[in-house]
Design a protein around this motif. Structure first.
Motif, PDB file in Angstrom:
ATOM      1  N   ALA A 262      37.346  44.848  21.289  1.00 36.34           N
ATOM      2  CA  ALA A 262      36.711  45.858  22.130  1.00 36.34           C
ATOM      3  C   ALA A 262      36.542  47.151  21.344  1.00 36.34           C
ATOM      4  O   ALA A 262      36.855  48.243  21.807  1.00 36.34           O
ATOM      5  N   GLY A 263      36.072  46.997  20.121  1.00 37.76           N
ATOM      6  CA  GLY A 263      35.733  48.154  19.313  1.00 37.76           C
ATOM      7  C   GLY A 263      36.902  48.926  18.752  1.00 37.76           C
ATOM      8  O   GLY A 263      36.741  50.077  18.322  1.00 37.76           O
ATOM      9  N   SER A 264      38.100  48.339  18.726  1.00 35.75           N
ATOM     10  CA  SER A 264      39.294  48.990  18.176  1.00 35.75           C
ATOM     11  C   SER A 264      39.563  50.350  18.806  1.00 35.75           C
ATOM     12  O   SER A 264      40.166  51.215  18.187  1.00 35.75           O
ATOM     13  N   ALA A 265      39.124  50.510  20.058  1.00 37.05           N
ATOM     14  CA  ALA A 265      39.234  51.823  20.701  1.00 37.05           C
ATOM     15  C   ALA A 265      40.376  51.903  21.698  1.00 37.05           C
ATOM     16  O   ALA A 265      40.557  52.935  22.333  1.00 37.05           O
ATOM     17  N   GLY A 266      41.139  50.821  21.841  1.00 38.93           N
ATOM     18  CA  GLY A 266      42.187  50.860  22.848  1.00 38.93           C
ATOM     19  C   GLY A 266      43.175  49.732  22.721  1.00 38.93           C
ATOM     20  O   GLY A 266      43.143  48.933  21.780  1.00 38.93           O
ATOM     21  N   GLN A 267      44.054  49.692  23.701  1.00 34.22           N
ATOM     22  CA  GLN A 267      45.134  48.720  23.754  1.00 34.22           C
ATOM     23  C   GLN A 267      44.751  47.589  24.730  1.00 34.22           C
ATOM     24  O   GLN A 267      44.235  47.850  25.823  1.00 34.22           O
ATOM     25  N   LYS A 268      44.973  46.372  24.316  1.00 31.41           N
ATOM     26  CA  LYS A 268      44.783  45.216  25.190  1.00 31.41           C
ATOM     27  C   LYS A 268      46.038  45.059  26.047  1.00 31.41           C
ATOM     28  O   LYS A 268      47.150  45.005  25.522  1.00 31.41           O
ATOM     29  N   VAL A 269      45.875  44.992  27.359  1.00 32.13           N
ATOM     30  CA  VAL A 269      47.009  44.915  28.275  1.00 32.13           C
ATOM     31  C   VAL A 269      46.742  43.796  29.273  1.00 32.13           C
ATOM     32  O   VAL A 269      45.626  43.649  29.782  1.00 32.13           O
ATOM     33  N   ALA A 270      47.777  43.008  29.566  1.00 36.87           N
ATOM     34  CA  ALA A 270      47.598  41.900  30.499  1.00 36.87           C
ATOM     35  C   ALA A 270      48.923  41.541  31.138  1.00 36.87           C
ATOM     36  O   ALA A 270      49.998  41.884  30.643  1.00 36.87           O
ATOM     37  N   GLU A 271      48.819  40.823  32.224  1.00 36.23           N
ATOM     38  CA  GLU A 271      49.976  40.259  32.902  1.00 36.23           C
ATOM     39  C   GLU A 271      50.093  38.803  32.461  1.00 36.23           C
ATOM     40  O   GLU A 271      49.138  38.027  32.588  1.00 36.23           O
ATOM     41  N   HIS A 272      51.249  38.424  31.950  1.00 34.80           N
ATOM     42  CA  HIS A 272      51.432  37.077  31.413  1.00 34.80           C
ATOM     43  C   HIS A 272      51.469  36.038  32.536  1.00 34.80           C
ATOM     44  O   HIS A 272      52.168  36.193  33.539  1.00 34.80           O
ATOM     45  N   ALA A 273      50.687  34.964  32.337  1.00 32.38           N
ATOM     46  CA  ALA A 273      50.724  33.797  33.226  1.00 32.38           C
ATOM     47  C   ALA A 273      50.551  34.162  34.695  1.00 32.38           C
ATOM     48  O   ALA A 273      51.259  33.678  35.566  1.00 32.38           O
ATOM     49  N   ALA A 274      49.572  35.028  34.963  1.00 37.28           N
ATOM     50  CA  ALA A 274      49.311  35.447  36.344  1.00 37.28           C
ATOM     51  C   ALA A 274      47.958  34.966  36.848  1.00 37.28           C
ATOM     52  O   ALA A 274      47.522  35.358  37.925  1.00 37.28           O
ATOM     53  N   GLY A 275      47.290  34.107  36.072  1.00 38.84           N
ATOM     54  CA  GLY A 275      45.957  33.666  36.442  1.00 38.84           C
ATOM     55  C   GLY A 275      45.961  32.520  37.431  1.00 38.84           C
ATOM     56  O   GLY A 275      46.999  31.933  37.745  1.00 38.84           O
ATOM     57  N   ARG A 276      44.770  32.176  37.893  1.00 39.83           N
ATOM     58  CA  ARG A 276      44.643  31.092  38.867  1.00 39.83           C
ATOM     59  C   ARG A 276      44.532  29.750  38.152  1.00 39.83           C
ATOM     60  O   ARG A 276      43.951  29.648  37.067  1.00 39.83           O
ATOM     61  N   SER A 277      45.109  28.730  38.730  1.00 35.84           N
ATOM     62  CA  SER A 277      45.064  27.388  38.171  1.00 35.84           C
ATOM     63  C   SER A 277      43.676  26.798  38.376  1.00 35.84           C
ATOM     64  O   SER A 277      43.136  26.829  39.486  1.00 35.84           O
ATOM     65  N   ILE A 278      43.085  26.264  37.293  1.00 34.10           N
ATOM     66  CA  ILE A 278      41.729  25.711  37.396  1.00 34.10           C
ATOM     67  C   ILE A 278      41.664  24.247  36.971  1.00 34.10           C
ATOM     68  O   ILE A 278      40.600  23.624  37.066  1.00 34.10           O
ATOM     69  N   GLY A 279      42.755  23.689  36.466  1.00 34.28           N
ATOM     70  CA  GLY A 279      42.782  22.262  36.148  1.00 34.28           C
ATOM     71  C   GLY A 279      42.275  21.909  34.778  1.00 34.28           C
ATOM     72  O   GLY A 279      42.836  21.061  34.089  1.00 34.28           O
ATOM     73  N   SER A 280      41.197  22.551  34.337  1.00 34.84           N
ATOM     74  CA  SER A 280      40.592  22.258  33.037  1.00 34.84           C
ATOM     75  C   SER A 280      39.664  23.387  32.636  1.00 34.84           C
ATOM     76  O   SER A 280      39.144  24.122  33.490  1.00 34.84           O
ATOM     77  N   ALA A 281      39.434  23.503  31.325  1.00 34.79           N
ATOM     78  CA  ALA A 281      38.519  24.531  30.826  1.00 34.79           C
ATOM     79  C   ALA A 281      37.118  24.377  31.385  1.00 34.79           C
ATOM     80  O   ALA A 281      36.369  25.356  31.490  1.00 34.79           O
ATOM     81  N   SER A 282      36.749  23.171  31.748  1.00 35.77           N
ATOM     82  CA  SER A 282      35.400  22.943  32.263  1.00 35.77           C
ATOM     83  C   SER A 282      35.151  23.668  33.584  1.00 35.77           C
ATOM     84  O   SER A 282      34.002  23.818  34.006  1.00 35.77           O
ATOM     85  N   ARG A 283      36.224  24.129  34.229  1.00 35.02           N
ATOM     86  CA  ARG A 283      36.065  24.836  35.504  1.00 35.02           C
ATOM     87  C   ARG A 283      36.323  26.340  35.374  1.00 35.02           C
ATOM     88  O   ARG A 283      36.548  27.015  36.377  1.00 35.02           O
ATOM     89  N   ARG A 284      36.242  26.833  34.182  1.00 35.43           N
ATOM     90  CA  ARG A 284      36.410  28.280  33.977  1.00 35.43           C
ATOM     91  C   ARG A 284      35.246  29.036  34.599  1.00 35.43           C
ATOM     92  O   ARG A 284      34.077  28.657  34.439  1.00 35.43           O
ATOM     93  N   SER A 285      35.548  30.125  35.312  1.00 27.32           N
ATOM     94  CA  SER A 285      34.495  30.895  35.984  1.00 27.32           C
ATOM     95  C   SER A 285      34.031  32.091  35.164  1.00 27.32           C
ATOM     96  O   SER A 285      32.898  32.545  35.302  1.00 27.32           O
ATOM     97  N   GLY A 286      34.936  32.661  34.354  1.00 30.73           N
ATOM     98  CA  GLY A 286      34.611  33.880  33.622  1.00 30.73           C
ATOM     99  C   GLY A 286      34.710  35.133  34.458  1.00 30.73           C
ATOM    100  O   GLY A 286      34.428  36.238  33.978  1.00 30.73           O
TER     101      GLY A 286
END
Length: 379
Positions: A262-286
């Motif tokens: 992201a242009g080296s302009a900031g810090q990447k921040v996230a919550e670990h393992a807090a996403g929704r279960s989708i079963g497979s990469a083929s069902r990724r929504s983006g």
């Protein structure tokens, strides 16, 4: 029809590392990749993954030590490091810095314990939660760069890399396997390594694996995670930002310098393992989860005062996780399955390539805890 001794399915960090290690040992290797190496919709894209040593279990901490040797080797052969130095900081009541420090002492990793006041004086852009463990040898992994570097090394030892080659099926023959792409192209191989990441759940039934092996595989939970980039309030006023892992009863959050993602302009921040279960990469929504954005923004506001609490970039990524968060490295009848579970597998890539190469060639078994049917690890 093309023929190869070893076919590696997937050109993310795990597949690229395996191809490098097999080719380095003198084996004939072909890699087939669904789209392109370090694909943007996989788990090995981008420039920002945490390299840190702290684990509550000695076995994993020792594996990081062993993997570090591989990263040094890759840098030497590639001509540049894929790890940007950044001290690693661990804090929070459920992270237990003192217990982590004891493990690092056992495996000989440099570290220090700081009081909250000492850590605040060193990094006033952070608001730490109690005592802090610091690993001066931490870093940020350029994941995409590492994939390309390992594939370059595999090519230098004779490997072929085929892109735009999504595996459709695998059939056993009297001498090995026929691998067929979804468009009908095919090649023959003596042995197979499947490192398909979050596509593995879709492929398992097509890999000509014995039913008992498939039944014994641990459940692979694919989740669509969220990550956000928050701008620095000023131009790195305190030197290099550290990576952080902060674990409380309310949240397990991590942060790291975002690099070119992201242009080296900031810090990447996230919550670990807090996403929704989708079963497979083929069902990724983006699609980013608005509630997760709110939680992470609130976290930044409270604990990362050196950042502006307004994300300027955001994305989704994929985790593939077993119930114990252990990896899968095992094989049967010429097929090796490699799943270095997302969320903490990137740092081990050179070592996991070695382990998979051992299993694929029959030179050594994987560690028992990574074998299919292994008893769940105890904490």
């Amino acid at each position: 029809m093309r023929t190869t001794e070893h076919l590696v399915v997937g050109a993310g960090l795990a597949g690229a590392a395996t191809a490098w290690r097999l080719a380095q040992r003198g084996h004939e290797v072909t890699v087939v990749e669904r789209t392109e190496p370090a694909a943007h919709d996989g788990s090995s894209h981008g420039s920002a993954r945490i390299f840190r040593y702290a684990y509550p279990e000695r076995a994993y901490a020792q594996m990081v030590v062993d993997a570090a040797t591989g990263w040094v080797e890759l840098a030497r052969e590639h001509g540049a490091s894929l790890l940007a130095p950044a001290p690693a900081v661990d804090h929070g009541p459920l992270r237990d810095p003192r217990a982590l420090a004891r493990v690092l002492e056992e495996v000989g990793v440099e570290h220090e314990l700081l009081s909250a006041a000492e850590a605040g004086a060193r990094w006033p852009q952070l608001r730490v939660d109690g005592e802090v463990l610091v690993q001066p040898g931490g870093a940020v992994i350029d994941a995409e760069g590492a994939v390309l570097a390992m594939l370059d090394q595999a090519r230098a030892h004779g490997a072929r890399i085929l892109t735009g080659w999504p595996l459709g099926s695998l059939e056993r023959t009297a001498t090995g396997f026929v691998a067929r792409a979804e468009d009908g192209r095919s090649l023959t191989a003596g042995r197979i390594v499947v490192a398909a990441g979050a596509w593995l759940p879709d492929l398992v039934q097509r890999l000509a694996l014995p039913a008992g092996f498939v039944a014994a595989l641990p459940r692979l939970d694919v989740t669509e995670e969220n990550a956000f980039h928050f701008p620095y309030r000023d131009a790195h006023p305190h030197g290099t930002w550290p990576t952080t892992i902060h674990k409380t009863p309310q949240i397990l959050a991590y942060s790291l310098p975002g690099g070119r993602d992201a242009g080296s302009a900031g810090q990447k921040v996230a919550e670990h393992a807090a996403g929704r279960s989708i079963g497979s990469a083929s069902r990724r929504s983006g699609a980013v989860d608005p509630s997760n954005r709110e939680r992470v923004t609130a976290y930044v506001r409270e604990h990362l005062p050196g950042l502006v609490p307004e994300p300027y970039a955001e994305t989704t990524c994929l985790y593939t996780t077993t119930p114990t968060e252990d990896f899968v490295v095992d094989g049967v009848d010429g097929v090796t399955v490699l799943s270095p579970c997302s969320g903490h597998g990137a740092k081990f890539a050179p070592l996991l390539g070695e382990l998979a190469a051992d299993v694929a060639t029959g030179s050594a078994p994987a560690p028992e805890r990574f074998r299919v049917g292994a008893a769940p690890a105890r904490g």
